[in-house]
Design an enzyme around this catalytic site. Structure first.
Site, PDB file in Angstrom:
ATOM      1  N   ASN A  63       0.873  -1.172   0.000  1.00  0.00           N
ATOM      2  CA  ASN A  63       0.000   0.000   0.000  1.00  0.00           C
ATOM      3  C   ASN A  63       0.913   1.226   0.000  1.00  0.00           C
ATOM      4  O   ASN A  63       1.429   1.616   1.041  1.00  0.00           O
ATOM      5  CB  ASN A  63      -0.887  -0.035   1.256  1.00  0.00           C
ATOM      6  CG  ASN A  63      -1.732   1.220   1.386  1.00  0.00           C
ATOM      7  OD1 ASN A  63      -1.785   2.046   0.472  1.00  0.00           O
ATOM      8  ND2 ASN A  63      -2.401   1.377   2.522  1.00  0.00           N
TER       9      ASN A  63
ATOM     10  N   LYS B 258       0.175   4.201  -0.493  1.00  0.00           N
ATOM     11  CA  LYS B 258      -0.495   5.425  -0.016  1.00  0.00           C
ATOM     12  C   LYS B 258      -0.226   6.571  -0.994  1.00  0.00           C
ATOM     13  O   LYS B 258      -0.067   6.325  -2.194  1.00  0.00           O
ATOM     14  CB  LYS B 258      -0.078   5.744   1.422  1.00  0.00           C
ATOM     15  CG  LYS B 258      -0.262   4.516   2.329  1.00  0.00           C
ATOM     16  CD  LYS B 258      -0.200   4.792   3.782  1.00  0.00           C
ATOM     17  CE  LYS B 258      -0.391   3.485   4.556  1.00  0.00           C
ATOM     18  NZ  LYS B 258      -0.416   3.653   5.996  1.00  0.00           N
TER      19      LYS B 258
ATOM     20  N   HIS C  20      -9.776   1.044   4.642  1.00  0.00           N
ATOM     21  CA  HIS C  20      -8.514   1.318   5.347  1.00  0.00           C
ATOM     22  C   HIS C  20      -8.783   2.341   6.454  1.00  0.00           C
ATOM     23  O   HIS C  20      -9.600   3.253   6.277  1.00  0.00           O
ATOM     24  CB  HIS C  20      -7.461   1.866   4.364  1.00  0.00           C
ATOM     25  CG  HIS C  20      -6.106   1.957   4.990  1.00  0.00           C
ATOM     26  ND1 HIS C  20      -5.746   2.993   5.822  1.00  0.00           N
ATOM     27  CD2 HIS C  20      -5.034   1.131   4.946  1.00  0.00           C
ATOM     28  CE1 HIS C  20      -4.508   2.788   6.250  1.00  0.00           C
ATOM     29  NE2 HIS C  20      -4.057   1.665   5.724  1.00  0.00           N
TER      30      HIS C  20
ATOM     31  N   GLU D  24      -7.263   4.846   7.452  1.00  0.00           N
ATOM     32  CA  GLU D  24      -7.066   6.259   7.074  1.00  0.00           C
ATOM     33  C   GLU D  24      -8.289   6.778   6.321  1.00  0.00           C
ATOM     34  O   GLU D  24      -8.648   7.948   6.451  1.00  0.00           O
ATOM     35  CB  GLU D  24      -5.777   6.397   6.240  1.00  0.00           C
ATOM     36  CG  GLU D  24      -4.539   6.309   7.130  1.00  0.00           C
ATOM     37  CD  GLU D  24      -3.284   5.779   6.443  1.00  0.00           C
ATOM     38  OE1 GLU D  24      -3.228   5.776   5.206  1.00  0.00           O
ATOM     39  OE2 GLU D  24      -2.362   5.352   7.174  1.00  0.00           O
TER      40      GLU D  24
ATOM     41  N   GLU E   7      -5.692  -4.694  10.712  1.00  0.00           N
ATOM     42  CA  GLU E   7      -4.726  -3.617  10.879  1.00  0.00           C
ATOM     43  C   GLU E   7      -5.050  -2.807  12.133  1.00  0.00           C
ATOM     44  O   GLU E   7      -5.866  -1.881  12.086  1.00  0.00           O
ATOM     45  CB  GLU E   7      -4.766  -2.683   9.664  1.00  0.00           C
ATOM     46  CG  GLU E   7      -4.388  -3.348   8.358  1.00  0.00           C
ATOM     47  CD  GLU E   7      -3.774  -2.351   7.379  1.00  0.00           C
ATOM     48  OE1 GLU E   7      -2.680  -2.627   6.893  1.00  0.00           O
ATOM     49  OE2 GLU E   7      -4.386  -1.292   7.130  1.00  0.00           O
TER      50      GLU E   7
ATOM     51  N   GLY F 296       1.992   2.707  10.717  1.00  0.00           N
ATOM     52  CA  GLY F 296       2.925   3.817  10.542  1.00  0.00           C
ATOM     53  C   GLY F 296       3.629   4.251  11.820  1.00  0.00           C
ATOM     54  O   GLY F 296       4.283   5.286  11.851  1.00  0.00           O
TER      55      GLY F 296
ATOM     56  N   SER G 113       3.031  -1.678  10.560  1.00  0.00           N
ATOM     57  CA  SER G 113       4.470  -1.714  10.841  1.00  0.00           C
ATOM     58  C   SER G 113       5.121  -3.068  10.559  1.00  0.00           C
ATOM     59  O   SER G 113       6.011  -3.508  11.289  1.00  0.00           O
ATOM     60  CB  SER G 113       4.760  -1.259  12.278  1.00  0.00           C
ATOM     61  OG  SER G 113       4.345   0.089  12.453  1.00  0.00           O
TER      62      SER G 113
HETATM   63  P1  PGA Z   1       2.467   0.613   7.722  1.00  0.00           P
HETATM   64  O1  PGA Z   1       1.017   0.790   7.063  1.00  0.00           O
HETATM   65  O2  PGA Z   1       3.034  -0.670   7.191  1.00  0.00           O
HETATM   66  O3  PGA Z   1       3.231   1.827   7.285  1.00  0.00           O
HETATM   67  O4  PGA Z   1       2.259   0.560   9.201  1.00  0.00           O
HETATM   68  C1  PGA Z   1       0.166  -0.303   6.857  1.00  0.00           C
HETATM   69  C2  PGA Z   1      -1.105   0.157   6.221  1.00  0.00           C
HETATM   70  O5  PGA Z   1      -1.547   1.278   6.500  1.00  0.00           O
HETATM   71  O6  PGA Z   1      -1.707  -0.576   5.415  1.00  0.00           O
END
Ligand code: PGA
Length: 249
Positions: free
Chosen positions: A9, A11, A94, A96, A166, A172, A211
């Site tokens: 992903n 982003k 997701h 976000e 998640e 993140g 992460s």
């Molecule tokens: P990350 O994000 O690996 O940077 O923690 C995962 C995600 O948001 O799908």
């Protein structure tokens, strides 16, 4: 046997030049592996990525989708549009999207449904906040998020779908859930599906996200119910990402 799947992903990151470089390095690094590798670039790079992965094994996905087939929805992109670029997967729900763009469980369920109608495989994201985990509400939150989609599409809608657990506190932050924490929730998710149809529950792949890096991937993938990963930050680094893919098998 569930074939592991690792999805990148990206982003809102990358440029035409950086993506070409990244894809070249990932393609070389994942050659010959058994697991499926999906890349989810920003929409504007779909044509470029489609072309770049044309002769390889990598698959294409998107990070979001609009549930409507078309019309006056300024700034939005439909399932049919992305399917034209050979896109096979779409991340839906997701955290976000849920938190920054106010996507409710109902909206997420509509998006999931739209993916199925267009023959796109939805990757449904679920997960709790830190407060919810501290209040021991993880199971309740994840079950509610899953139930909203089950109510909309029924258990059969999960025959061609993936789920990504998640935990929001792990996204993140550099703080991944432990393998045991991930396994515990993955087991709950599979159990919830199993109560409706054990065959669907057995075959569905449940990814972990939050992460994931080369250093913790193997332990996560070693869990019985962890069938791959949804990778954000580390997917922008070809070496990290290919290491993760290789640990998936
Ligand atoms: P990350 O994000 O690996 O940077 O923690 C995962 C995600 O948001 O799908």
């Amino acid at each position: 046997m569930r074939v592991p799947l690792v999805a990148a992903n990206w982003k809102m990151n990358g440029s035409a030049a950086s993506i070409d470089q990244l894809l070249g390095a990932i393609a070389a690094g994942v050659e010959g592996i058994q697991s499926e590798v999906v890349v989810c670039p920003p929409f504007v790079f779909l044509a470029q990525v489609q072309e770049a992965i044309r002769n390889g094994a990598m698959l294409l996905g998107v990070q979001n989708i609009n549930a409507n087939p078309g019309g006056a929805f300024t700034g939005e992109v439909s399932t049919e549009m992305v399917a034209e670029f050979g896109c096979r997967f779409a991340i839906v729900g997701h955290s976000e999207r849920r938190s920054y763009y106010g996507e409710s469980d109902a909206v997420v369920a509509e998006k999931f449904k739209a993916c199925l109608s267009a023959n796109l495989t939805p990757i449904l994201c679920v997960g709790e906040t830190l407060e919810e985990r501290d209040e021991e509400m993880t199971e309740q939150v994840v079950s509610r998020q899953l139930e909203a989609v089950l109510n909309a599409v029924g258990i059969d809608g999960f025959r061609q779908a993936l789920i990504a657990y998640e935990p929001i506190w792990a996204i993140g932050t550099g703080v991944s859930a432990t393998a045991a924490q991930a396994e515990e929730v993955h087991r709950v998710i599979r159990g919830q599906l199993s109560a409706k149809d054990s065959e669907v529950a057995e075959q569905i792949r449940i990814l972990y996200g939050g992460s994931v890096k080369a250093a913790n991937a193997a332990e996560l993938f070693g869990q019985e119910n962890v069938d791959g990963a949804l990778v954000g930050g580390a997917s922008l680094d070809a070496e990290e990402f290919t290491d993760i893919c290789r640990s998936a098998g």
